[in-house]
Every structure is written in structure tokens, then in C-alpha cells.
Design a protein around this motif. Sequence first.
Motif, PDB file in Angstrom:
ATOM      1  N   SER A  62      -7.711 -16.229   1.070  1.00 19.17           N
ATOM      2  CA  SER A  62      -8.539 -15.313   0.291  1.00 19.17           C
ATOM      3  C   SER A  62      -7.636 -14.398  -0.534  1.00 19.17           C
ATOM      4  CB  SER A  62      -9.413 -14.468   1.224  1.00 19.17           C
ATOM      5  OG  SER A  62     -10.062 -13.453   0.495  1.00 19.17           O
ATOM      6  N   ARG A  63      -7.690 -14.578  -1.849  1.00 25.66           N
ATOM      7  CA  ARG A  63      -6.841 -13.751  -2.714  1.00 25.66           C
ATOM      8  C   ARG A  63      -7.216 -12.281  -2.632  1.00 25.66           C
ATOM      9  NH1 ARG A  63      -7.175 -17.112  -8.122  1.00 25.66           N
ATOM     10  NH2 ARG A  63      -8.920 -17.999  -7.030  1.00 25.66           N
ATOM     11  N   ALA A  64      -8.511 -12.000  -2.426  1.00 23.86           N
ATOM     12  CA  ALA A  64      -8.947 -10.602  -2.327  1.00 23.86           C
ATOM     13  C   ALA A  64      -8.312  -9.925  -1.118  1.00 23.86           C
ATOM     14  CB  ALA A  64     -10.465 -10.527  -2.239  1.00 23.86           C
ATOM     15  N   LEU A  65      -8.273 -10.624   0.011  1.00 26.38           N
ATOM     16  CA  LEU A  65      -7.678 -10.032   1.211  1.00 26.38           C
ATOM     17  C   LEU A  65      -6.175  -9.855   1.059  1.00 26.38           C
ATOM     18  CD1 LEU A  65      -9.556 -11.804   4.128  1.00 26.38           C
ATOM     19  CD2 LEU A  65      -9.829  -9.470   3.313  1.00 26.38           C
ATOM     20  N   VAL A  66      -5.517 -10.846   0.466  1.00 26.06           N
ATOM     21  CA  VAL A  66      -4.065 -10.743   0.283  1.00 26.06           C
ATOM     22  C   VAL A  66      -3.730  -9.586  -0.657  1.00 26.06           C
ATOM     23  CG1 VAL A  66      -2.030 -11.920  -0.624  1.00 26.06           C
ATOM     24  CG2 VAL A  66      -3.658 -13.178   0.789  1.00 26.06           C
ATOM     25  N   ALA A  67      -4.421  -9.530  -1.797  1.00 23.96           N
ATOM     26  CA  ALA A  67      -4.164  -8.448  -2.763  1.00 23.96           C
ATOM     27  C   ALA A  67      -4.462  -7.093  -2.144  1.00 23.96           C
ATOM     28  CB  ALA A  67      -4.999  -8.660  -4.023  1.00 23.96           C
ATOM     29  N   ASN A  68      -5.579  -6.997  -1.426  1.00 25.03           N
ATOM     30  CA  ASN A  68      -5.937  -5.728  -0.798  1.00 25.03           C
ATOM     31  C   ASN A  68      -4.920  -5.325   0.266  1.00 25.03           C
ATOM     32  OD1 ASN A  68      -7.964  -3.528  -0.244  1.00 25.03           O
ATOM     33  ND2 ASN A  68      -7.743  -4.470   1.762  1.00 25.03           N
ATOM     34  N   GLN A  69      -4.433  -6.292   1.036  1.00 28.07           N
ATOM     35  CA  GLN A  69      -3.466  -5.965   2.087  1.00 28.07           C
ATOM     36  C   GLN A  69      -2.177  -5.417   1.491  1.00 28.07           C
ATOM     37  OE1 GLN A  69      -4.003  -5.996   5.503  1.00 28.07           O
ATOM     38  NE2 GLN A  69      -2.137  -4.786   5.325  1.00 28.07           N
ATOM     39  N   TRP A  70      -1.674  -6.038   0.457  1.00 24.68           N
ATOM     40  CA  TRP A  70      -0.439  -5.554  -0.160  1.00 24.68           C
ATOM     41  C   TRP A  70      -0.660  -4.208  -0.838  1.00 24.68           C
ATOM     42  CZ3 TRP A  70       3.639  -7.261   1.872  1.00 24.68           C
ATOM     43  CH2 TRP A  70       3.708  -8.557   2.329  1.00 24.68           C
ATOM     44  N   LEU A  71      -1.797  -4.038  -1.509  1.00 28.58           N
ATOM     45  CA  LEU A  71      -2.094  -2.754  -2.143  1.00 28.58           C
ATOM     46  C   LEU A  71      -2.232  -1.654  -1.086  1.00 28.58           C
ATOM     47  CD1 LEU A  71      -2.754  -1.252  -4.780  1.00 28.58           C
ATOM     48  CD2 LEU A  71      -5.148  -1.816  -4.361  1.00 28.58           C
ATOM     49  N   SER A  72      -2.926  -1.966   0.000  1.00 29.01           N
ATOM     50  CA  SER A  72      -3.085  -0.982   1.082  1.00 29.01           C
ATOM     51  C   SER A  72      -1.745  -0.621   1.712  1.00 29.01           C
ATOM     52  CB  SER A  72      -4.021  -1.529   2.161  1.00 29.01           C
ATOM     53  OG  SER A  72      -5.311  -1.706   1.659  1.00 29.01           O
ATOM     54  N   SER A  73      -0.851  -1.581   1.817  1.00 29.63           N
ATOM     55  CA  SER A  73       0.473  -1.307   2.379  1.00 29.63           C
ATOM     56  C   SER A  73       1.254  -0.345   1.499  1.00 29.63           C
ATOM     57  CB  SER A  73       1.257  -2.609   2.552  1.00 29.63           C
ATOM     58  OG  SER A  73       0.596  -3.476   3.431  1.00 29.63           O
ATOM     59  N   VAL A  74       1.201  -0.564   0.186  1.00 30.03           N
ATOM     60  CA  VAL A  74       1.889   0.329  -0.755  1.00 30.03           C
ATOM     61  C   VAL A  74       1.266   1.721  -0.720  1.00 30.03           C
ATOM     62  CG1 VAL A  74       2.332   0.741  -3.206  1.00 30.03           C
ATOM     63  CG2 VAL A  74       2.679  -1.540  -2.243  1.00 30.03           C
ATOM     64  N   VAL A  75      -0.066   1.779  -0.688  1.00 25.06           N
ATOM     65  CA  VAL A  75      -0.760   3.068  -0.636  1.00 25.06           C
ATOM     66  C   VAL A  75      -0.409   3.806   0.652  1.00 25.06           C
ATOM     67  CG1 VAL A  75      -3.036   4.136  -0.407  1.00 25.06           C
ATOM     68  CG2 VAL A  75      -2.637   2.456  -2.182  1.00 25.06           C
ATOM     69  N   LEU A  76      -0.342   3.085   1.767  1.00 27.41           N
ATOM     70  CA  LEU A  76      -0.015   3.724   3.041  1.00 27.41           C
ATOM     71  C   LEU A  76       1.363   4.362   3.021  1.00 27.41           C
ATOM     72  CD1 LEU A  76      -0.557   4.364   6.012  1.00 27.41           C
ATOM     73  CD2 LEU A  76       0.353   2.106   6.559  1.00 27.41           C
ATOM     74  N   VAL A  77       2.351   3.620   2.555  1.00 25.63           N
ATOM     75  CA  VAL A  77       3.707   4.171   2.502  1.00 25.63           C
ATOM     76  C   VAL A  77       3.750   5.379   1.563  1.00 25.63           C
ATOM     77  CG1 VAL A  77       6.081   3.678   1.802  1.00 25.63           C
ATOM     78  CG2 VAL A  77       4.804   2.004   3.152  1.00 25.63           C
ATOM     79  N   SER A  78       3.073   5.265   0.421  1.00 28.78           N
ATOM     80  CA  SER A  78       3.019   6.392  -0.531  1.00 28.78           C
ATOM     81  C   SER A  78       2.338   7.604   0.096  1.00 28.78           C
ATOM     82  CB  SER A  78       2.268   5.983  -1.798  1.00 28.78           C
ATOM     83  OG  SER A  78       2.891   4.902  -2.409  1.00 28.78           O
ATOM     84  N   ALA A  79       1.228   7.356   0.788  1.00 31.21           N
ATOM     85  CA  ALA A  79       0.475   8.459   1.397  1.00 31.21           C
ATOM     86  C   ALA A  79       1.281   9.153   2.491  1.00 31.21           C
ATOM     87  CB  ALA A  79      -0.840   7.939   1.960  1.00 31.21           C
ATOM     88  N   LEU A  80       2.087   8.384   3.214  1.00 33.30           N
ATOM     89  CA  LEU A  80       2.877   8.997   4.281  1.00 33.30           C
ATOM     90  C   LEU A  80       4.038   9.836   3.746  1.00 33.30           C
ATOM     91  CD1 LEU A  80       2.972   6.141   6.921  1.00 33.30           C
ATOM     92  CD2 LEU A  80       1.571   8.206   6.912  1.00 33.30           C
TER      93      LEU A  80
END
Length: 133
Positions: A62-80
Motif C-alpha cells: 500500500s503506497r498510502a501506508l508507506v508514504a504515511n509511515q515515512w512522513l510520520s517518521s520525519v514529523v516525529l523526529v522534527s516534533a521531538l
Amino acid sequence: YQRSSIRWVFTAYSVALFVPLVFAALHPLWGSLAFGLFGVVLLAMTVDCVRRLLAKGASGSSRALVANQWLSSVVLVSALILPWALDGWAPSPGAFVPSLLLLLASGFSSTAAIMMAQFDATMGMVEEAKAKR
């Protein structure tokens, strides 16, 4: 992957809910510690989600899940990193607001991605059942 991702979403929502409550009720140091603790938990959950996503035969199709997972990972590191980047070594409670909003938005996007992936999987089952008729 979906169970792991749902745990991640609930934890992301928990950060946005509990950290402001800790800031309101206790000394700002405890709010920073709560944010850091939730951040470590979210990082561990992110590693688990990525591991499950990359596993053979997993939801990586699922491209949506893959894209969302990588985007969420970047957002998480940025947010921390963001509170300390904005306000120095001892950030004020206001410095956590952008991070909490980023985590909340990431939780919403993850919820949408999980729902869309489940919808796509369900539609595949419906189409398969129609083809058998």
C-alpha cells in the motif's frame, strides 16, 4: 502492521492530550519529562511499525501506508527536536505547542491512511467475490 500502527496513532493522540495536562497541573520540568517519555515510546513504536511494514508479505504494497509511515517518521523526529530548537535547553510550555500540533496532525493522517488501506483491502475482497459469481 495495522495493529502496530493503531497503537502508534493512539500514543500520538495521547501525547497531544496528556502533555498539556501535565504542563497545566505540574511544574514545566514534569511536562518536558512527559513529552520526552512519550517521545521515546513513539520512537520505539515507529521502529516497530517500519519493521513490520518492511517485512516480506506485509502492508508495504500500500503506497498510502508507506508514504504515511515515512512522513510520520520525519514529523516525529522534527516534533521531538522542535521545542528545544525553538526555546533552548529549558523550553517553556509554549514551545511544545507546535510539536503537539504536528503530532496531532500526524495522528489524523495516519488514521486516514489506515482507513484507506482497509477500504482498499475490503474493495479487493468485494471485487474478488463478484468475479466468482
